[in-house]
Design a protein around this motif. Structure first.
Motif, PDB file in Angstrom:
ATOM      1  N   ASN A   1      33.842 -54.949   0.471  1.00 49.28           N
ATOM      2  CA  ASN A   1      33.373 -53.563   0.390  1.00 49.28           C
ATOM      3  C   ASN A   1      32.273 -53.408  -0.652  1.00 49.28           C
ATOM      4  O   ASN A   1      31.326 -52.634  -0.462  1.00 49.28           O
ATOM      5  CB  ASN A   1      34.543 -52.633   0.069  1.00 49.28           C
ATOM      6  N   THR A   2      32.387 -54.137  -1.758  1.00 46.24           N
ATOM      7  CA  THR A   2      31.355 -54.083  -2.798  1.00 46.24           C
ATOM      8  C   THR A   2      30.030 -54.611  -2.275  1.00 46.24           C
ATOM      9  O   THR A   2      28.962 -54.023  -2.518  1.00 46.24           O
ATOM     10  CB  THR A   2      31.801 -54.904  -4.025  1.00 46.24           C
ATOM     11  N   LEU A   3      30.066 -55.734  -1.540  1.00 48.88           N
ATOM     12  CA  LEU A   3      28.842 -56.289  -0.971  1.00 48.88           C
ATOM     13  C   LEU A   3      28.216 -55.329   0.039  1.00 48.88           C
ATOM     14  O   LEU A   3      26.991 -55.156   0.075  1.00 48.88           O
ATOM     15  CB  LEU A   3      29.148 -57.636  -0.309  1.00 48.88           C
ATOM     16  N   HIS A   4      29.063 -54.705   0.862  1.00 51.98           N
ATOM     17  CA  HIS A   4      28.554 -53.732   1.826  1.00 51.98           C
ATOM     18  C   HIS A   4      27.885 -52.565   1.118  1.00 51.98           C
ATOM     19  O   HIS A   4      26.816 -52.102   1.532  1.00 51.98           O
ATOM     20  CB  HIS A   4      29.706 -53.219   2.695  1.00 51.98           C
ATOM     21  N   LEU A   5      28.510 -52.071   0.057  1.00 49.97           N
ATOM     22  CA  LEU A   5      27.961 -50.937  -0.678  1.00 49.97           C
ATOM     23  C   LEU A   5      26.602 -51.292  -1.277  1.00 49.97           C
ATOM     24  O   LEU A   5      25.646 -50.506  -1.200  1.00 49.97           O
ATOM     25  CB  LEU A   5      28.932 -50.508  -1.774  1.00 49.97           C
ATOM     26  N   MET A   6      26.492 -52.494  -1.860  1.00 51.63           N
ATOM     27  CA  MET A   6      25.218 -52.918  -2.456  1.00 51.63           C
ATOM     28  C   MET A   6      24.124 -53.007  -1.395  1.00 51.63           C
ATOM     29  O   MET A   6      22.985 -52.594  -1.625  1.00 51.63           O
ATOM     30  CB  MET A   6      25.408 -54.273  -3.150  1.00 51.63           C
ATOM     31  N   ALA A   7      24.453 -53.569  -0.230  1.00 47.28           N
ATOM     32  CA  ALA A   7      23.464 -53.697   0.832  1.00 47.28           C
ATOM     33  C   ALA A   7      22.999 -52.324   1.315  1.00 47.28           C
ATOM     34  O   ALA A   7      21.802 -52.100   1.555  1.00 47.28           O
ATOM     35  CB  ALA A   7      24.048 -54.500   1.987  1.00 47.28           C
ATOM     36  N   ARG A   8      23.924 -51.387   1.450  1.00 42.67           N
ATOM     37  CA  ARG A   8      23.565 -50.050   1.923  1.00 42.67           C
ATOM     38  C   ARG A   8      22.728 -49.290   0.887  1.00 42.67           C
ATOM     39  O   ARG A   8      21.819 -48.535   1.247  1.00 42.67           O
ATOM     40  CB  ARG A   8      24.828 -49.261   2.266  1.00 42.67           C
ATOM     41  N   LEU A   9      23.037 -49.501  -0.390  1.00 40.51           N
ATOM     42  CA  LEU A   9      22.235 -48.870  -1.440  1.00 40.51           C
ATOM     43  C   LEU A   9      20.805 -49.411  -1.433  1.00 40.51           C
ATOM     44  O   LEU A   9      19.843 -48.661  -1.639  1.00 40.51           O
ATOM     45  CB  LEU A   9      22.881 -49.102  -2.809  1.00 40.51           C
ATOM     46  N   MET A  10      20.671 -50.723  -1.182  1.00 42.74           N
ATOM     47  CA  MET A  10      19.326 -51.310  -1.082  1.00 42.74           C
ATOM     48  C   MET A  10      18.561 -50.697   0.088  1.00 42.74           C
ATOM     49  O   MET A  10      17.368 -50.411  -0.010  1.00 42.74           O
ATOM     50  CB  MET A  10      19.426 -52.831  -0.914  1.00 42.74           C
ATOM     51  N   LEU A  11      19.246 -50.504   1.204  1.00 48.74           N
ATOM     52  CA  LEU A  11      18.600 -49.911   2.368  1.00 48.74           C
ATOM     53  C   LEU A  11      18.180 -48.475   2.080  1.00 48.74           C
ATOM     54  O   LEU A  11      17.064 -48.059   2.440  1.00 48.74           O
ATOM     55  CB  LEU A  11      19.548 -49.961   3.571  1.00 48.74           C
ATOM     56  N   CYS A  12      19.050 -47.718   1.427  1.00 48.61           N
ATOM     57  CA  CYS A  12      18.708 -46.332   1.074  1.00 48.61           C
ATOM     58  C   CYS A  12      17.488 -46.296   0.154  1.00 48.61           C
ATOM     59  O   CYS A  12      16.597 -45.455   0.317  1.00 48.61           O
ATOM     60  CB  CYS A  12      19.892 -45.652   0.392  1.00 48.61           C
ATOM     61  N   ALA A  13      17.444 -47.237  -0.801  1.00 51.09           N
ATOM     62  CA  ALA A  13      16.309 -47.286  -1.724  1.00 51.09           C
ATOM     63  C   ALA A  13      15.007 -47.567  -0.983  1.00 51.09           C
ATOM     64  O   ALA A  13      13.963 -46.954  -1.266  1.00 51.09           O
ATOM     65  CB  ALA A  13      16.553 -48.353  -2.789  1.00 51.09           C
ATOM     66  N   SER A  14      15.032 -48.474  -0.021  1.00 48.08           N
ATOM     67  CA  SER A  14      13.812 -48.809   0.721  1.00 48.08           C
ATOM     68  C   SER A  14      13.383 -47.647   1.620  1.00 48.08           C
ATOM     69  O   SER A  14      12.189 -47.383   1.781  1.00 48.08           O
ATOM     70  CB  SER A  14      14.023 -50.072   1.549  1.00 48.08           C
ATOM     71  N   LEU A  15      14.361 -46.941   2.224  1.00 47.44           N
ATOM     72  CA  LEU A  15      14.014 -45.786   3.047  1.00 47.44           C
ATOM     73  C   LEU A  15      13.443 -44.648   2.198  1.00 47.44           C
ATOM     74  O   LEU A  15      12.509 -43.960   2.626  1.00 47.44           O
ATOM     75  CB  LEU A  15      15.252 -45.296   3.814  1.00 47.44           C
ATOM     76  N   LEU A  16      13.974 -44.481   0.991  1.00 44.80           N
ATOM     77  CA  LEU A  16      13.390 -43.495   0.084  1.00 44.80           C
ATOM     78  C   LEU A  16      11.983 -43.911  -0.311  1.00 44.80           C
ATOM     79  O   LEU A  16      11.090 -43.070  -0.488  1.00 44.80           O
ATOM     80  CB  LEU A  16      14.268 -43.329  -1.157  1.00 44.80           C
ATOM     81  N   GLY A  17      11.759 -45.227  -0.449  1.00 42.98           N
ATOM     82  CA  GLY A  17      10.406 -45.720  -0.725  1.00 42.98           C
ATOM     83  C   GLY A  17       9.453 -45.405   0.419  1.00 42.98           C
ATOM     84  O   GLY A  17       8.271 -45.095   0.206  1.00 42.98           O
ATOM     85  N   LEU A  18       9.966 -45.492   1.657  1.00 42.86           N
ATOM     86  CA  LEU A  18       9.162 -45.126   2.821  1.00 42.86           C
ATOM     87  C   LEU A  18       8.774 -43.656   2.752  1.00 42.86           C
ATOM     88  O   LEU A  18       7.602 -43.295   2.996  1.00 42.86           O
ATOM     89  CB  LEU A  18       9.955 -45.414   4.092  1.00 42.86           C
ATOM     90  N   ALA A  19       9.743 -42.795   2.440  1.00 46.56           N
ATOM     91  CA  ALA A  19       9.447 -41.362   2.328  1.00 46.56           C
ATOM     92  C   ALA A  19       8.442 -41.093   1.213  1.00 46.56           C
ATOM     93  O   ALA A  19       7.524 -40.274   1.367  1.00 46.56           O
ATOM     94  CB  ALA A  19      10.744 -40.590   2.068  1.00 46.56           C
ATOM     95  N   ALA A  20       8.584 -41.821   0.098  1.00 41.11           N
ATOM     96  CA  ALA A  20       7.651 -41.636  -1.026  1.00 41.11           C
ATOM     97  C   ALA A  20       6.235 -42.054  -0.632  1.00 41.11           C
ATOM     98  O   ALA A  20       5.254 -41.391  -1.009  1.00 41.11           O
ATOM     99  CB  ALA A  20       8.133 -42.453  -2.222  1.00 41.11           C
ATOM    100  N   MET A  21       6.106 -43.142   0.140  1.00 45.06           N
ATOM    101  CA  MET A  21       4.783 -43.588   0.571  1.00 45.06           C
ATOM    102  C   MET A  21       4.124 -42.546   1.463  1.00 45.06           C
ATOM    103  O   MET A  21       2.941 -42.227   1.316  1.00 45.06           O
ATOM    104  CB  MET A  21       4.909 -44.920   1.320  1.00 45.06           C
ATOM    105  N   LEU A  22       4.902 -42.008   2.401  1.00 47.84           N
ATOM    106  CA  LEU A  22       4.347 -41.007   3.304  1.00 47.84           C
ATOM    107  C   LEU A  22       3.979 -39.727   2.561  1.00 47.84           C
ATOM    108  O   LEU A  22       2.940 -39.101   2.840  1.00 47.84           O
ATOM    109  CB  LEU A  22       5.353 -40.706   4.419  1.00 47.84           C
ATOM    110  N   LEU A  23       4.817 -39.338   1.591  1.00 48.60           N
ATOM    111  CA  LEU A  23       4.500 -38.144   0.801  1.00 48.60           C
ATOM    112  C   LEU A  23       3.245 -38.350  -0.032  1.00 48.60           C
ATOM    113  O   LEU A  23       2.388 -37.456  -0.144  1.00 48.60           O
ATOM    114  CB  LEU A  23       5.681 -37.802  -0.114  1.00 48.60           C
ATOM    115  N   ALA A  24       3.123 -39.547  -0.630  1.00 53.69           N
ATOM    116  CA  ALA A  24       1.944 -39.831  -1.459  1.00 53.69           C
ATOM    117  C   ALA A  24       0.669 -39.839  -0.629  1.00 53.69           C
ATOM    118  O   ALA A  24      -0.419 -39.538  -1.135  1.00 53.69           O
ATOM    119  CB  ALA A  24       2.124 -41.177  -2.155  1.00 53.69           C
TER     120      ALA A  24
END
Length: 403
Positions: free
Chosen positions: A280-303
């Motif tokens: 469960n810890t590994l799954h949580l870390m992987a999902r947090l990484m994915l959320c971070a990259s998707l937020l990076g996508l939103a930040a790029m589009l906003l910028a």
């Protein structure tokens, strides 16, 4: 505006901002690679762990818990609190539903490696992973009273070769004052690596193991075979899988001697459940990484919205509606995500193909493409859905900016 035109505009826009787009694609690819890699390895590790021992229908030992018997006999962790009698073993061997047996005797060691007393049947019947047999890279099974077969890890770490001599010690301590110096064993076989506990053990015949504990003169192969008074456990293969539960109930209910019969697959599954917290810890870390990259996508589009203010204004002056602008930005978000998913998925497949044999030999985990799970196929759709959600904010922002 036709969808083909929107796709062309999105492509040209992303190519113009290829620097920031490339970094975002890379971030998503790393996240997808981590998410799919963790899921694939978890699924493969579960299958490989559950098949650490294959083809054995029952493991029988003295009365104890299922997990304890499994740890002692398969993983060589801990020591049996007591043994089962040789008479009980013979009764099990002669049972009409039993096709073959592998007796196991534990208690001695050599330089911290466990010594397993067994019979040649072990190397013929014991299987691991998906019914893979044990293979000798050098030598053969026992042919003399004082022959010994080494697991791959033992031979590698201790640098033993064929015909080398070794002395067993009583007990499991790293330093022992009770050595069987009078009875040296000769290495006659070395097993191929399996990535399982088989690699970390030393195998001798039951007769040889019993001989070094007899308070008599030196035994040799010309004397009649010795029968031990007791053994630690026995692995059983049945003539029919349908008889498994019936034989198990008979053994557990026997009154002549208290014994425990376990199904290896069930006990392995129970043991694996203990690692759910780490999973469960590994799954949580992987999902947090994915959320971070998707937020990076939103930040790029906003910028990019400030840079594209005049571009979007021109589109509005040419008749593009707010809905068209919204769809355009969502298309860009999905294109970046698709590129990241494709790059991450191909990277996982490349690593699986390149590292399959190495992982199998060193860790006993079959990460082949045959172990791809449904989750592996569904994950990209989750990523695309997340990209659509994160693209909503910059899409609305772009619509408001050009009103």
């Amino acid at each position: 505006m036709p969808i083909s035109m929107l796709l062309n505009i999105a492509r040209q826009s992303l190519l113009y901002r290829r620097g920031s787009m490339g970094l975002t694609v890379a971030a998503i690819a790393v996240s997808v690679f981590t998410l799919l890699g963790i899921e694939h390895v978890r699924h493969a590790a579960t299958q490989s762990f559950n098949s650490t021992i294959s083809g054995v229908d029952l493991i029988v030992g003295p009365r104890t818990s299922d997990i304890n018997l499994l740890l002692t006999t398969v993983f060589r962790i801990g020591s049996p609190s007591q043994n089962m009698s040789w008479r009980s073993y013979q009764q099990l061997k002669d049972h009409q539903s039993v096709a073959w047996t592998i007796p196991i005797s534990l208690g001695d060691s050599h330089r911290s490696f466990r010594v397993v007393g067994t019979e040649s049947q072990f190397f013929k019947q014991f299987q691991y992973a998906q019914s893979r047999p044990l293979i000798f890279t050098q030598g053969h099974t026992f042919s003399d009273l004082y022959d010994v077969v080494l697991g791959a890890q033992v031979a590698q770490e201790l640098n033993y070769k064929l015909n080398d001599k070794l002395v067993l010690t009583h007990g499991l301590a790293a330093i022992s004052f009770h050595k069987h110096d009078a009875y040296p064993f000769r290495v006659v076989g070395i097993l191929a690596a399996t990535g399982t506990p088989v690699d970390n053990a030393i195998y001798v015949s039951l007769a040889g193991l019993d001989a070094i504990h007899q308070p008599t003169t030196h035994h040799n192969s010309e004397q009649s075979p010795l029968e031990p008074a007791s053994i630690s456990a026995v692995m059983i293969g049945l003539t029919s899988k349908l008889a498994t539960f019936k034989v198990q109930r008979e053994i557990n209910a026997a009154t002549s001697e208290p014994l425990t019969a376990i199904l290896p697959g069930v006990a392995l599954s129970q043991l694996w459940q203990m690692s759910r917290g780490l999973e469960n810890t590994l799954h949580l870390m992987a999902r947090l990484m994915l959320c971070a990259s998707l937020l990076g996508l939103a930040a790029m589009l906003l910028a990019s919205m400030r840079e594209r203010r005049y571009e979007l204004a021109v589109m509005r002056s040419l008749g593009a509606s707010s809905g068209t602008i919204f769809i355009l930005i969502e298309i860009e978000s999905l294109c970046v995500s698709l590129l990241g998913i494709l790059l991450g998925s191909l990277s996982v497949l490349a690593v699986i193909t390149a590292a399959h044999d190495w992982v199998m030999v060193n860790y006993g985990v079959d990460i082949g493409l045959t172990t791809v799970s449904l989750h592996y196929l569904v994950t990209p759709f989750y990523v695309l859905f997340g990209a659509m959600l994160t693209g909503v904010v910059p899409a609305f922002y772009g619509c408001l900016k050009v009103r």
